[in-house]
Motif scaffolding. Structure first.
Motif, PDB file in Angstrom:
ATOM      1  N   LEU A  58       0.832  -1.208   0.000  1.00  0.00           N
ATOM      2  CA  LEU A  58       0.000   0.000   0.000  1.00  0.00           C
ATOM      3  C   LEU A  58       0.863   1.253   0.000  1.00  0.00           C
ATOM      4  N   PRO A 110      -0.058  -3.155  -4.196  1.00  0.00           N
ATOM      5  CA  PRO A 110      -0.808  -4.183  -3.486  1.00  0.00           C
ATOM      6  C   PRO A 110      -1.221  -5.317  -4.424  1.00  0.00           C
ATOM      7  N   GLY A 111      -1.395  -6.484  -3.858  1.00  0.00           N
ATOM      8  CA  GLY A 111      -1.841  -7.619  -4.672  1.00  0.00           C
ATOM      9  C   GLY A 111      -2.507  -8.642  -3.778  1.00  0.00           C
ATOM     10  N   PRO A 112      -3.387  -9.452  -4.357  1.00  0.00           N
ATOM     11  CA  PRO A 112      -4.210 -10.350  -3.551  1.00  0.00           C
ATOM     12  C   PRO A 112      -3.455 -11.502  -2.913  1.00  0.00           C
ATOM     13  N   ILE A 150      -2.493 -10.094   1.914  1.00  0.00           N
ATOM     14  CA  ILE A 150      -3.717  -9.408   2.326  1.00  0.00           C
ATOM     15  C   ILE A 150      -3.639  -8.953   3.771  1.00  0.00           C
ATOM     16  N   PHE A 198      -7.394  -5.517   9.170  1.00  0.00           N
ATOM     17  CA  PHE A 198      -7.203  -4.349  10.023  1.00  0.00           C
ATOM     18  C   PHE A 198      -7.787  -4.566  11.420  1.00  0.00           C
ATOM     19  N   PHE A 229     -17.283  -3.842   4.116  1.00  0.00           N
ATOM     20  CA  PHE A 229     -18.079  -2.863   3.368  1.00  0.00           C
ATOM     21  C   PHE A 229     -19.503  -2.925   3.905  1.00  0.00           C
ATOM     22  N   TRP A 245     -22.265  -1.838   3.009  1.00  0.00           N
ATOM     23  CA  TRP A 245     -23.372  -1.946   2.051  1.00  0.00           C
ATOM     24  C   TRP A 245     -23.421  -3.328   1.417  1.00  0.00           C
ATOM     25  N   ALA A 279     -13.673  -8.573  -7.699  1.00  0.00           N
ATOM     26  CA  ALA A 279     -12.861  -7.470  -8.207  1.00  0.00           C
ATOM     27  C   ALA A 279     -11.862  -7.965  -9.251  1.00  0.00           C
ATOM     28  N   ARG A 280     -11.443  -9.213  -9.130  1.00  0.00           N
ATOM     29  CA  ARG A 280     -10.485  -9.745 -10.098  1.00  0.00           C
ATOM     30  C   ARG A 280     -11.171 -10.520 -11.216  1.00  0.00           C
ATOM     31  N   ALA A 320      -9.715   3.498   4.472  1.00  0.00           N
ATOM     32  CA  ALA A 320      -9.437   2.076   4.725  1.00  0.00           C
ATOM     33  C   ALA A 320     -10.191   1.190   3.738  1.00  0.00           C
ATOM     34  N   TYR A 321     -11.380   1.626   3.300  1.00  0.00           N
ATOM     35  CA  TYR A 321     -12.129   0.818   2.329  1.00  0.00           C
ATOM     36  C   TYR A 321     -11.353   0.688   1.023  1.00  0.00           C
ATOM     37  N   ASP A 339      -8.068   0.892   0.816  1.00  0.00           N
ATOM     38  CA  ASP A 339      -6.929   0.010   1.100  1.00  0.00           C
ATOM     39  C   ASP A 339      -7.349  -1.445   0.978  1.00  0.00           C
ATOM     40  N   VAL A 340      -8.519  -1.762   1.564  1.00  0.00           N
ATOM     41  CA  VAL A 340      -9.011  -3.132   1.478  1.00  0.00           C
ATOM     42  C   VAL A 340      -9.184  -3.525   0.016  1.00  0.00           C
ATOM     43  N   ALA A 341      -9.852  -2.672  -0.732  1.00  0.00           N
ATOM     44  CA  ALA A 341     -10.121  -2.993  -2.137  1.00  0.00           C
ATOM     45  C   ALA A 341      -8.819  -3.170  -2.915  1.00  0.00           C
ATOM     46  N   ARG A 342      -7.858  -2.311  -2.647  1.00  0.00           N
ATOM     47  CA  ARG A 342      -6.587  -2.409  -3.388  1.00  0.00           C
ATOM     48  C   ARG A 342      -5.862  -3.706  -3.057  1.00  0.00           C
ATOM     49  N   THR A 343      -5.834  -4.084  -1.768  1.00  0.00           N
ATOM     50  CA  THR A 343      -5.144  -5.339  -1.450  1.00  0.00           C
ATOM     51  C   THR A 343      -5.884  -6.523  -2.043  1.00  0.00           C
ATOM     52  N   LEU A 344      -7.201  -6.390  -2.264  1.00  0.00           N
ATOM     53  CA  LEU A 344      -7.946  -7.497  -2.863  1.00  0.00           C
ATOM     54  C   LEU A 344      -7.735  -7.558  -4.373  1.00  0.00           C
ATOM     55  N   GLY A 345      -6.980  -6.619  -4.893  1.00  0.00           N
ATOM     56  CA  GLY A 345      -6.673  -6.649  -6.318  1.00  0.00           C
ATOM     57  C   GLY A 345      -7.671  -5.895  -7.177  1.00  0.00           C
ATOM     58  N   ALA A 346      -8.375  -4.905  -6.583  1.00  0.00           N
ATOM     59  CA  ALA A 346      -9.406  -4.198  -7.337  1.00  0.00           C
ATOM     60  C   ALA A 346      -8.807  -3.093  -8.205  1.00  0.00           C
ATOM     61  N   TRP A 404     -13.257  -0.580 -10.475  1.00  0.00           N
ATOM     62  CA  TRP A 404     -14.039  -1.370  -9.507  1.00  0.00           C
ATOM     63  C   TRP A 404     -14.183  -0.587  -8.214  1.00  0.00           C
ATOM     64  N   ASN A 421     -17.742   0.094  -6.765  1.00  0.00           N
ATOM     65  CA  ASN A 421     -18.111  -0.778  -5.654  1.00  0.00           C
ATOM     66  C   ASN A 421     -17.681  -0.277  -4.289  1.00  0.00           C
ATOM     67  N   VAL A 422     -16.892   0.774  -4.250  1.00  0.00           N
ATOM     68  CA  VAL A 422     -16.535   1.342  -2.945  1.00  0.00           C
ATOM     69  C   VAL A 422     -16.997   2.796  -2.875  1.00  0.00           C
ATOM     70  N   PRO A 430     -21.152   3.299  -3.588  1.00  0.00           N
ATOM     71  CA  PRO A 430     -22.024   2.845  -2.490  1.00  0.00           C
ATOM     72  C   PRO A 430     -21.752   3.566  -1.172  1.00  0.00           C
TER      73      PRO A 430
END
Lengths: 258, 329
Positions: free
Chosen positions: A64, A82-84, A87, A90, A96, A98, A111-112, B225-226, B228-235, B239, B243-244, B247
């Motif tokens: 990050l 960053p990459g999946p 991970i 926190f 999320f 919603w 997302a991928r 932080a949302y 950051d989460v999305a980026r680490t998930l590969g978004a 996206w 999706n972040v 919403p």
């Protein structure tokens, strides 16, 4: 219990890493010349005073942020984004709000663009953390412990090779905490990923990790390394652990009788 | 839930053999009195639909009378109908008072105040023209509002997400935003090829600007932080926006939509008063010019119902879309 979902763990190395944050006129140094090698599959706990820069180390490992000086690499390749496979979980579950619990777990594959192939894995990840009946619940309907479990499922569904845990149990009540500590060890043993846990809790570090690394106050430097060889499941009243705990607390500047 | 009510109902009727819905009876009395007064007493001047109004209020009174006995039989206590019981009584009394001070006693100055049968007369005789006006207004409002919120939303997402877009766009929005849309009327009418285009533009402007401002601020306030989460998930960035950012900003977007909705009504009527051939705003203007105040009131009632209905519809949409917020607010 190694199973078919075991992953190839990532070896991580911090090579003379320094980092700081720009706070207006000056740069606040956060990490100073940190060199640290983490073996594939190892469980390492980072311990140190609040705000010393442990979380920054995780953010660097996640990609990050990129360090001001030095190099962070995974299996020898520099980490710049960053990459999946790496991970971060926190302290706040940061689900999320919603999305339902299932929707949150699906976020990574979706997302991928891999969701169609991974639907079964989503169910599996929910079951792994004991939330199989809460898939359709929204985050605000969950307790703190359940939310953190959901966050862990959201991480695990991506088969991370490195799981970065930034005080994930920090805000939970002590009973939930004990249960989740056991779960973390179980998941780590089952999946075989490399794990780095930032914590304030000396006991937690000793219960979970193969190696505990103690940091100085900011800017963080490594002060002490303790190897914990006791096999899992570990007992809190293990005399070896109690001795290590005293030594670490002394180094953290806390008196023996606490 | 119905079972619980039925059960309570059974307990009640065991204690007291039968008890009609009291407010229903009072409502029937109030509406009945309106009917009797309207029918029985002479009008000061001829208003047109006096007989029809008396018959209609009489019918309403009969319906309430029937309901007063049906409610305990069917166990409807505690439902929507009984909740509004006091309102039905008040409405009947209001009509009664209105009828007396206008048509029967003539206390209120005559061209300006019309009795209920005056309004009813408008609906009976001028319904076709009113309907056309409603259709014209609906077309103008629909085009303007939906165009405005679509553009406003897209602009707001851009302003909230992209730093470069915000650099150029934000000062413009801050400059144009506070200007009331009606201030653009003189320019709009010569910039656009027709008055209709100009009116659509004004409605779109009024509804789009609050949506743009609130969407932008909503997106820029999203918890980092949302991302950051999305980026680490590969978004991907795309996206993350869909999706972040969107919403997470939706609660703010809806505040903007409500503001836009109110502003659109305000500017709609003004736009229609200028150079339009049909529409509720035009209808008001036209009938005021001819001192046909009954028509003015009749159109106002229609307008109030439409606007309130649209606000209600937006609430329903919001509750559906933001269902995940329950318990957070």
């Amino acid at each position: 219990m190694p199973d078919h979902t075991a992953v190839r763990p990532l070896g991580l190395s911090f090579d003379r890493v320094s980092h700081g944050y720009d706070i207006g006129k000056t740069v606040l140094p956060v990490l100073e010349d940190v060199t640290l090698d983490i073996q594939p599959g190892e469980f390492v706990a980072l311990l140190g005073p609040s705000g010393c820069g442990k979380s920054t180390l995780l953010r660097l490992a996640a990609g990050l942020e990129v360090p001001v000086r030095g190099r962070v690499s995974g299996d020898g390749t520099p980490i710049t984004a960053p990459g999946p496979d790496r991970i971060l979980v926190f302290q706040d579950a940061t689900l999320f709000p919603w999305r339902t619990v299932r929707g949150n777990v699906e976020a990574g594959p979706e997302a991928r663009g891999e969701l169609a192939a991974k639907r079964a894995r989503v169910d599996e990840a929910l079951a792994l953390v004991g939330l199989e009946t809460f898939g359709e619940a929204f985050p605000h309907q969950l307790s703190g412990g359940m939310a953190q479990r959901a966050a862990i499922a959201r991480a695990l569904v991506n088969d991370p090779r490195l799981l970065l845990l930034d005080e994930p149990l920090g805000k939970l009540d002590s009973l939930t905490r004990l249960n989740l500590q056991k779960d973390l060890v179980r998941l780590w043993q089952a999946r075989g990923f490399t794990a780095i846990l930032v914590t304030h809790d000396v006991e937690e570090a000793l219960l979970l990790a193969d190696r505990v690394i103690l940091f100085s106050p900011r800017p963080a430097r490594i002060v002490q390394e303790v190897r914990v060889d006791s096999p899992h499941p570990r007992r809190r009243d293990d005399p070896a652990l109690i001795a290590m705990r005293s030594a670490l607390l002394a180094n953290l500047g806390v008196l023996e009788d606490v | 839930m119905t079972e619980a009510i039925d059960f309570r109902q059974a307990g009640l009727s065991a204690a007291n053999p039968f008890r009609p819905w009291r407010e229903g009876i009072f409502a029937a009395l109030a509406w009945g009195a309106t009917a009797v007064v309207t029918w029985g007493l002479p009008d000061v001047i001829q208003w047109g639909a006096t007989g029809l109004f008396a018959i209609l209020s009489g019918l309403v009174a009969l319906v309430f009378l029937a309901l007063a006995f049906l409610v305990p039989l069917r166990g409807w206590q505690g439902g929507t109908l009984t909740h509004y019981g006091p309102w039905f009584i008040a409405l009947g009394l209001w009509l009664l008072g209105w009828e007396i001070v206008t048509a029967k006693l003539g206390w209120l100055p005559k061209p300006f105040f019309s009795p209920p049968q005056g309004l009813l007369h408008v609906y009976v005789t001028d319904w076709d023209r009113l309907l056309i006006c409603v259709a014209y207004t609906a077309r103008l409002w629909g085009l303007g509002f939906f165009l405005g919120i679509a553009v406003g939303f897209v602009a707001g997402v851009g302003l909230g997400w992209s730093k470069r877009f915000a650099y150029w766009g934000m000062p413009l929005l801050k400059l144009i935003g506070p200007v009331p849309a009606s201030a653009w009327i003189p320019c709009a009418f010569f910039i656009f090829p027709s008055t209709f285009h100009a009116s659509v533009f004004l409605v779109a402007l009024a509804s789009g600007i609050p949506v743009a401002i609130l969407t932008a601020s909503g997106i820029s306030q999203v918890n980092r932080a949302y991302y950051d989460v999305a980026r680490t998930l590969g978004a991907s960035a795309r996206w993350q926006v869909r999706n972040v950012a969107i919403p997470a900003a939706l609660p703010n977007v809806f505040v903007g939509l409500f503001m836009g909705l109110y502003y659109s009504f305000a500017v709609l009527v003004v736009a229609e008063m200028l150079g339009a051939k049909f529409g509720l705003g035009w209808y008001l203007q036209f009938n005021t010019a001819y001192s046909a105040y009954a028509n003015v009131y009749a159109a106002l009632v229609v307008m109030a119902l439409i606007c309130a209905g649209l606000v209600r519809a937006l609430f329903v949409v919001r509750d559906r879309v933001l269902g995940w917020q329950k318990g957070i607010l």
